[in-house]
Each structure stands twice: as C-alpha cells, then as structure tokens.
Design an enzyme around this catalytic site. Structure first.
Site, PDB file in Angstrom:
ATOM      1  N   GLU A 107      -3.383  13.001   9.730  1.00 53.27           N
ATOM      2  CA  GLU A 107      -3.888  12.803   8.365  1.00 53.27           C
ATOM      3  C   GLU A 107      -5.337  12.302   8.426  1.00 53.27           C
ATOM      4  OE1 GLU A 107      -4.705  10.345   4.721  1.00 53.27           O
ATOM      5  OE2 GLU A 107      -4.089   9.426   6.599  1.00 53.27           O
TER       6      GLU A 107
ATOM      7  N   ARG B 216      -4.542   4.586  -7.832  1.00 49.65           N
ATOM      8  CA  ARG B 216      -3.860   5.777  -7.312  1.00 49.65           C
ATOM      9  C   ARG B 216      -2.424   5.845  -7.831  1.00 49.65           C
ATOM     10  NH1 ARG B 216      -4.678   5.137  -0.978  1.00 49.65           N
ATOM     11  NH2 ARG B 216      -4.238   2.986  -1.593  1.00 49.65           N
TER      12      ARG B 216
ATOM     13  N   ASP C 121       0.843  -1.194   0.000  1.00 50.93           N
ATOM     14  CA  ASP C 121       0.000   0.000   0.000  1.00 50.93           C
ATOM     15  C   ASP C 121       0.890   1.261   0.000  1.00 50.93           C
ATOM     16  OD1 ASP C 121      -2.226   1.656   0.043  1.00 50.93           O
ATOM     17  OD2 ASP C 121      -2.519   1.506   2.200  1.00 50.93           O
TER      18      ASP C 121
ATOM     19  N   ASP D  56      -0.587   8.737  10.203  1.00 54.82           N
ATOM     20  CA  ASP D  56      -1.444   8.206   9.152  1.00 54.82           C
ATOM     21  C   ASP D  56      -2.786   7.738   9.726  1.00 54.82           C
ATOM     22  OD1 ASP D  56      -1.679   7.232   6.357  1.00 54.82           O
ATOM     23  OD2 ASP D  56      -1.846   5.284   7.352  1.00 54.82           O
TER      24      ASP D  56
HETATM   25  C1  GLC Z   1      -3.651   6.918   4.466  1.00 56.43           C
HETATM   26  C2  GLC Z   1      -2.663   6.968   3.324  1.00 56.43           C
HETATM   27  C3  GLC Z   1      -3.139   6.055   2.242  1.00 56.43           C
HETATM   28  C4  GLC Z   1      -3.253   4.661   2.780  1.00 56.43           C
HETATM   29  C5  GLC Z   1      -4.106   4.623   4.050  1.00 56.43           C
HETATM   30  C6  GLC Z   1      -3.949   3.327   4.771  1.00 56.43           C
HETATM   31  O1  GLC Z   1      -4.893   7.403   4.111  1.00 56.43           O
HETATM   32  O2  GLC Z   1      -2.509   8.269   2.870  1.00 56.43           O
HETATM   33  O3  GLC Z   1      -2.293   6.091   1.125  1.00 56.43           O
HETATM   34  O4  GLC Z   1      -3.805   3.816   1.807  1.00 56.43           O
HETATM   35  O5  GLC Z   1      -3.743   5.632   4.963  1.00 56.43           O
HETATM   36  O6  GLC Z   1      -2.725   3.278   5.448  1.00 56.43           O
END
Ligand code: GLC
Length: 647
Positions: free
Chosen positions: A323, A517, A138, A281
C-alpha cells in the site's frame, strides 16, 4: 546457501524445529535450501555487522519452518491449486469494508456473503480487525496486538470461520499487516515506555531533540492538522519517540533485526489464517534515514523483497499488496527492480489513475490522465494493480507537476481548482466533499468524501433535482467502468454499490471526529440496501449498473491483467480510451468525461494494427457499424462504451 554461516544457520534451524528433511518435509526443505541463499543476501544487506545478525537469521529460518509445519493441509492444497498468476484473473472483483460498520461483527458477516456474491464481489478486504484501542485506533491501523481480534469484531475463531465460509464459496480474503508501526498500547511500546532498553530498541527513541530535529528537516508531515511533527515526547521515560502518523502510532525500528523477525512471524501468522492477499500497510515508510524524506528508501524495498521471498517459501498461495500511495515513478519500484523485477509486491494501488479520474471528472478533460500513462505502463508482467475510485482513505493529488503542465495547466492553480471543486467551494460545483489534512505551511491538502457525494448525488438529492440525480449516477458508473476495465483487481468500497452519500455521524464520536476521512466510511443501513432490489430507486440504479459492469468483466477474459492495455491517442480532449487485447479479441473501452456530448472520430478505432468494421457494445448490448474517418461516434454526457470488435 553461499557461505559457512548460512549453512550453519539452516542446519541449526532444521534441528531446532525437528524438520523431517528426509521424509514428509523433503519438498519444503528443498525449496527452503534453494531460496535460503537469496534470503540471506537480502538480510545481509540490511544487517551485516549487527551484533544480533547470526542469532536473528537462525530465528528467521525457524519462523519459515514453523509456518510450514503449522500450515493446515487445506491451505497447502489451496496453495498447490492456485495458478502462479491467479490474482491477474478477470474473474476477481473485490470490496473493502469495515466489519462493524457493514454488519456488526465477524460472527454475522457470513450472512452477507450472498449479497456480495449477487453483486459480483468474490474478494473481500476486511479492514483491520486486530486489537486496537477504541479511541485511538486510526480505523484499526494502530494495532495493540497483532494476533488478537478486537472484541468489537469477535474472536480469532470467528475470523477463521468467515475465512472458511468464504473459501467454501470460492471467495478470496485480504487482511492488513500494519508493518510500519504499533499502537502506543502494544506490549512492546508499554515495555519501552516503562524504561526497558531492549524494547526501546524496537522503536526510535531519543533523549533530546538533537536527532529528531535533524530528521525533521526533510520529513514531511502526514497528518499536519491532527498530529503535527514526526516525534512525540513520552513523559514516563522522558524521551522522544518517532511517530510519523498519529502520536499514538509508534514507528517500528527495522534497523533492529529482531523487529524484522517478529513482524515476519506476524506476516506468516496471517498467511496461516488463510489470507489470500496480504495488504502491507504503508510500506513506503519502513526505513528512515536522516537527510532523506524517510519514504521509499532502498532498504524499505529490501524488506519487502525479503518478505516476498519468505512468503514464497512458506505460504506460496499468499500474494502481497504494497500500500504505497506515492508518486507514479516511485510506485513502480514496489513491483521490484533489477533481478527482483516482479518479485517484490504482486499488487500496488493504482492511486495515480484513481486520482486522475477525479481530475478528469472535475475538469471534463482527460489530458492529464493520458500524460501519466507511459509511466504506469512500465508495470512488470505478472504484477497487477488494485484499481479503485474510492477507498477508506482520502484522495491525494500526488501525481507529478509535469503531467499537469504538459496538459497546459499551471500545477498550483490546477490542484487548487480540484480541491475547491471537490470540497464544493468552487461556484457551481456539484460535489460535496471536504479537504483533509490541510498543511498550513504548504497549502497541501487531500480530499474526503464518498464516491456518490463527490459525483454530485448528495447535492442533487438535497435539491430534489431529478436530472442531476441521473447525471450523478451516470458519473458514478463512468468512474467505476473506467476503473473496472483498466487492468487490475477492481476494489469497490462498501456503500458505493448502493450510492451512499457522506455519513456525518462520525462527528459525534470523539475517537473519530478529528479525522474527516470518517465521512466516507458509512454505517450500513440494511433497510437502505434492501432498496437495491426495488426497481427505480437510486440504490437500485447504482447497484444494478455496478453489477452489470462486474458481470461483463467476468465474461471477458481479455480484461485479465496480462499487460494488454493500450491507451488510444487523444482525438478529443474530453474522451479517454484504451484497447484491451488477447486471444484474438479486442475490447475498446471509451469514456466521455464531459458534461456535454462529445464526438469521437471512427479513426480512433483504426490505429492499432487492425481495422474493425463492426463492434458490439457490451454495455448497451448493441451492435455498431464502424463509420468512415470523417464520421463520428457521438457520446452522451459522461457516457462510456465497452466495444468488442466483431468483424
Ligand atoms: C495507511 C492506511 C491509513 C492509515 C495509515 C497509517 O495509509 O490506509 O488509513 O491512516 O496507513 O497506518
């Protein structure tokens, strides 16, 4: 400390770690003792009554002490040198990049710092570099070892060298902590899978579907196409485990205080690597509760507040970015509420504004953007945004329906239009993007694509249409200008400075092809970037304009984010504007989102307690006389102005 156990815990931890409280560590100890009561209160709100309550609290204090003892003198000096609100400065401009896609690995990274500095970027977000299984990473957000740099990128020594080089050059660094989950190949997950009960308690394990089915009733799906549902069956131990994101990302169980202490230890490990801003995150997902959508729960905020207070004690120079990509009202809570106002996350992404700029670009109208501003203006003093147009993730249209409706649109039809416009299916749309994570049950979808492709550059190049190439570059710069001057730390996404269009090479990689993405996460071709230096090339036109915007931004202290942004009332449905002020200076930032010329009455400049007569546009480097109310400033299609009042 405010209770008997608290005093004991602090005392035990001090003894266990040999802290010299009467000598060299006196100052740190004073701070720790002053804050320990508050840390204890937050911890108690989460873990009162838990059998591991006392033992883990002692460990938590020990982690703070070890962080202090292990923090290098250089970093302590840097902490002391940082002004309390250092991250609000107009001097900072950032870029997010994947180390491997940008320039192979960490060892080579320093070679490109001067390229970034020339552009005006002095802050780097290195996308996750810690160990993450190649075909199920990911993008690095499925971490199998929080302390080992993945060999694709190099070693921890290489990372430290990059950080040192950056600090030498007066640059700041941001890294991620993936707090919500680990890779299924993390040691804890491996042990849990093999039947170890202690480690099963690090995650959410269930014997059958009874509890998972209860959760599922209210939990949305994050990746409904590639990873439907929120639980995964684990054959080896015959149990279900919670996996909100991909099936290979196991959610950590923060009802277990051991998990909190282990992850806090990782947070502070990153602090001691010299991280200036830590990107936390997916914090919205940290706490789960049946009957809720398991996002933005009060306990998730308590965890963040707790982390913030701990970081303040042990590594005060490190700021926190939460985030949380959630609805506008929910996002504000990540800055802290009540006695924690301004004491939770220092930064959040202004995802609402980002998406609304795309809304304005697609509709040519700014009404929805303006209707969101009152909520966003509630951000507490001392906190700030990451402002951006694109990042590594998709664009979600997550702003509220009422914002769309108050602009006179039907919210379902409006979002449908935006999705069709950006995925290029709307007749005549110049955009080349794609829908991401379409949910067949709700028809929800987000949008993938690079800044340039969504602004029409990919199509214009394909059609070799010079007029449309120019128009799309103008749109790119309009989008960037709006984001750079709004207030917050502008974060570019690598490649956007050179007009990169979508990169479809991800389709050949089975570890990426299921996730579109990757189309907007390009592999950098340095021959292409070299063209930024050849006058007249597309790369050069985008680069020079971006650089010019950053240069202007750095000159104007009024752009620093001191809650000094006031949106202008709407005078023309196509034109948005705000005024930034401070120290007797005023900067009017005006943006025309229309494909046609737009007329703005000069009255727009006279509603803010002062009546300017002369303006200097930093973008065109020209003076303008402010006209009578019945006269107009005429803006070209997608034009913008950065007007400083002169008289
Ligand atoms: C956040 C990251 C994304 C990821 C997700 C899971 O949203 O920006 O890219 O897929 O977390 O970790």
């Amino acid at each position: 400390m405010n209770n008997k156990y608290g005093v004991n815990a602090l005392f035990d931890a001090v003894q266990n770690k040999n802290l010299d409280i009467a000598g060299v560590d006196k100052k740190f100890y004073t701070k720790l003792a002053l804050n320990a009561g508050e840390i204890r209160d937050l911890y108690t709100q989460l873990y009162a009554g838990h059998p591991g309550y006392e033992e883990n609290f002692i460990k938590l204090i020990e982690v703070l002490i070890s962080t202090h003892l292990e923090r290098s003198q250089d970093l302590k000096n840097r902490d002391n040198a940082k002004d309390e609100n250092w991250y609000l400065s107009n001097d900072l401009a950032g870029m997010s990049l994947y180390v491997d896609l940008f320039h192979d690995n960490l060892a080579k990274m320093p070679e490109k710092l001067d390229y970034l500095l020339d552009l005006g970027v002095n802050f780097l977000h290195l996308m996750p570099v810690f160990e993450s299984p190649a075909n199920e990473s990911d993008g690095g957000y499925a971490v199998s070892n929080f302390r080992k740099v993945d060999k694709r990128f190099g070693s921890i020594a290489d990372l430290k060298k990059v950080r040192e080089k950056m600090h030498e050059k007066d640059m700041s660094i941001m890294l991620d902590i993936v707090l919500n989950h680990t890779s299924r190949q993390h040691e804890w997950a491996e042990k849990a899978r093999s039947g170890n009960k202690e480690y099963q308690d690090y995650f959410y394990f269930f014997d059958d579907r009874t509890v998972p089915d209860q959760y599922e009733q209210n939990m949305p799906e994050i990746f409904p196409e590639s990873s439907p549902g929120n639980f995964t069956w684990i054959e080896e131990c015959q149990k279900w485990v919670m996996t909100v994101f991909h099936q290979y990302q196991w959610d950590l169980n923060y009802t277990n205080p051991k998990v909190l202490v282990e992850m806090l230890d990782n947070v502070l490990f990153y602090a001691n690597l010299g991280v200036d801003v830590l990107r936390i995150d997916a914090p919205a997902f940290l706490w789960k509760q049946i009957g809720t959508n398991c996002q933005n729960l009060p306990q998730a905020h308590i965890i963040l507040q707790l982390i913030k207070q701990c970081v303040q004690v042990a590594a005060p120079g490190m700021a926190l970015l939460g985030e949380a990509i959630v609805a506008p009202a929910a996002i504000m809570k990540y800055f802290g509420e009540g006695r924690y106002q301004g004491r939770e996350c220092d930064f959040a992404y202004n995802a609402t504004q980002m998406a609304l700029q795309w809304d304005a670009l697609a509709t040519g109208q700014v009404s929805v953007m303006l209707s969101a501003q009152p909520v966003l203006a509630e951000k507490p003093f001392g906190t700030t945004w990451i402002t951006y147009t694109r990042c590594h993730d998709d664009i979600g249209l997550g702003y509220d329906d009422y914002m769309i409706e108050s602009a006179g649109y039907n919210s379902y039809e409006h979002r449908k239009y935006l999705k069709e416009y950006f995925s290029g299916s709307f007749p005549g749309s110049p955009a080349t993007g794609a829908l991401f994570s379409v949910n067949p049950k709700t028809q929800d979808a987000r949008i993938s694509g690079t800044l340039a492709s969504l602004c029409g550059l990919e199509k214009a190049i394909k059609e070799n249409n010079q007029g449309n190439i120019t128009l799309s570059i103008q749109k790119i710069i309009l989008m960037q200008a709006n984001s750079f001057f709004l207030g917050g730390l502008p974060m570019l996404f690598y490649g956007d400075e050179a007009g990169y269009t979508n990169d479809y090479s991800y389709l050949n990689d089975p570890g990426k092809s299921y996730d579109n993405r990757w189309m907007h996460r390009p592999v950098i071709d340095w021959d292409k970037n070299e063209k930024t230096k050849s006058a007249g090339t597309i790369e050069n036109r985008v680069y020079e304009a971006t650089k010019k915007l950053l240069t202007i931004r750095k000159k104007l202290t009024v752009v620093a984010d001191y809650k000094n942004t006031k949106w202008l009332t709407r005078q023309n449905i196509h034109v948005a504007g705000f005024v930034r002020n401070g120290n007797g200076k005023n900067l009017y930032c005006i943006f025309n989102y229309s494909q046609d010329s737009a007329y703005l009455t000069w009255y727009a400049f006279k509603q803010n307690g002062f009546i300017p007569t002369k303006l200097y546009d930093h973008w065109r480097e020209e003076y303008f006389q402010v006209g009578h109310d019945e006269n107009y400033l005429v803006l070209d299609p997608y034009a913008f102005y950065l007007f400083e009042t002169v008289e």
